[in-house]
Structures are given as C-alpha cells and as structure tokens.
Design a protein around this motif. Structure first.
Motif: not given
Length: 236
Positions: A114-116, A144-147, A168-169, A184-189
């Motif tokens: 679990i990576w925070n 809250e992870v952005e990168h 994640v941006t 399967k991979v779903t990349i967020p908006n």
C-alpha cells in the motif's frame, strides 16, 4: 526504556533468539543494521517518534511478519528490510520522502504493498525498492499520490492487481515494465502523458484503457505487450 533516544548501529545485530521488540516513543533514530540478522524476530512496534530507519536496519529478519511504519518516518535506508521473507504486507506512509536502494529486496513472501508516499523521487534500475519480491500480487496507490516513480514496480512478474487513483498525474519511465502478470490496466483521467517503457514487456496485458486526458504516449510504452489485442487511442 523511555530515556533512550537513539538505537546505534548494529546494536542488536545477530540476536537470533529475539522474538519481539517494543521501541519507546523517546527514540527518533534507529541506526544502520540495528536489528539485522535477528532471524527469530516476528513483531516490531515502531513509534511515531522515529523519523529515520537506517540502512539494513531489519535486513535478514526472515521471521518478521508484521511491521508498521509510522507517519513520522521520512527516510527508509538502503536494504532496510531486505531478505525479510516473512513479510506479507507493507504500507509506505505519506511522510516518507526517501527510500534507499533495494529497501525491500528479497522479500519473497511479500504479497501486498500500500503506497501512500507522495514525494518520492524516481528510482533507477539498480536502486528500485522491490527486486526479488516474486509473490507480490497487489499494489495499491493512495488517493493523494500524484506521481508513480520510475522503476517502482519493474519486473514484478506476479503483479496482478493494480489500482491507480485519479490523483495520479504522471507515471515514470519503466514503472511497470515486465510486470507479466498484469492483464488489465485502467489509466485515470488525471494522467496526461504515458512515458517511455512504462508497460514495456507486460506480455500478459490484454486490455488498456487510455483516457482523453492523455496527449502523449512515449517510446516503447507498450513494447512487447504480445497479448494486447485491442487498444483505443483517444482523440486527445
């Protein structure tokens, strides 16, 4: 006792009969190799006062099954938990800003991370934190992870369940290369760019969802994804 503020280098190294340690709230620093080769150690309680876990602090603690890294910790040293083959789950708190080379290398029993952590710099091939974690199946990123750092999950062949939140941006190069168990991979908006080699060598990958937010797909991003049968390139 509570009067202790620092546990020095190799203070309890090789105490193979030691099974349990409770570190008091007065301790802020645990030195390099302090509990290394304590192969009977099963439980460690690290208090919220600790800010630094040194190099190899718990290396070769093969019976260690549970460890809680508190939100006060900012640094996890090189090989801090290397060869802790009994560990099943690890949570990296959002306070951590530095993780040393191969911090969890050889944790062959590790199944869930679990990576925070929000402020970790990109890793290099030789410094990636999870080499040899051959049973790691689940990787969950906090909200809250952005990168996602480069090489974070490189060559985790058993990785099957990947949760990437909308926070994640950016995803670093080779972040998931050779994760052959991913299907399967779903990349967020929130993601605008898929960097070089991110999913290269993911030979089990069958489905990829790329959102309209993505404007760039880097070189070899899906190189050798031999199971991929369909991919939709968004209008963006």
């Amino acid at each position: 006792p509570n009067s202790v503020t620092t546990i020095g280098k190799q203070a309890f190294s090789g105490c193979s009969g030691l099974t349990e340690v409770t570190i008091p709230n007065s301790v802020t620093n645990i030195g390099d190799g302090a509990f290394s080769f304590c192969r009977g150690l099963t439980t460690v309680t690290i208090p919220n006062s600790v800010t630094n876990i040194g190099d190899g602090t718990f290396s070769e603690c093969r019976d260690l099954k549970t460890v809680t890294i508190p939100n006060s910790v900012t640094t996890i040293g090189d090989g801090a938990f290397s060869e802790c083959s009994g560990l099943k789950t690890v949570t990296i708190p959002n306070s951590v800003t530095t993780i040393g080379k191969q911090a969890f290398s050889g944790c062959s029993g590790l199944k869930t991370v679990i990576w925070n952590a929000r402020n970790i710099q990109d890793f290099q091939y030789n410094s990636r934190p999870f080499p040899g974690c051959d049973q790691l199946t689940d990787f969950v990123f906090g909200e809250e992870v952005e990168h996602i750092p480069s090489y974070l999950c490189y060559q985790l062949a058993s990785l099957k369940n990947l949760v990437i939140p909308n926070s994640v941006t950016s995803i670093g190069t080779n972040a998931f290369s050779f994760c052959r168990g991913l299907t399967k991979v779903t990349i967020p908006n929130s993601v605008t760019s898929i960097e070089n080699d991110v999913f290269g060598g993911c030979s089990g990958l069958k489905t990829v969802t790329i959102p309209n937010s993505v404007t760039n797909i880097g070189s070899s991003a899906f190189y050798s994804c031999t199971s991929l049968t369909e991919i939709s390139i968004p209008n963006s």
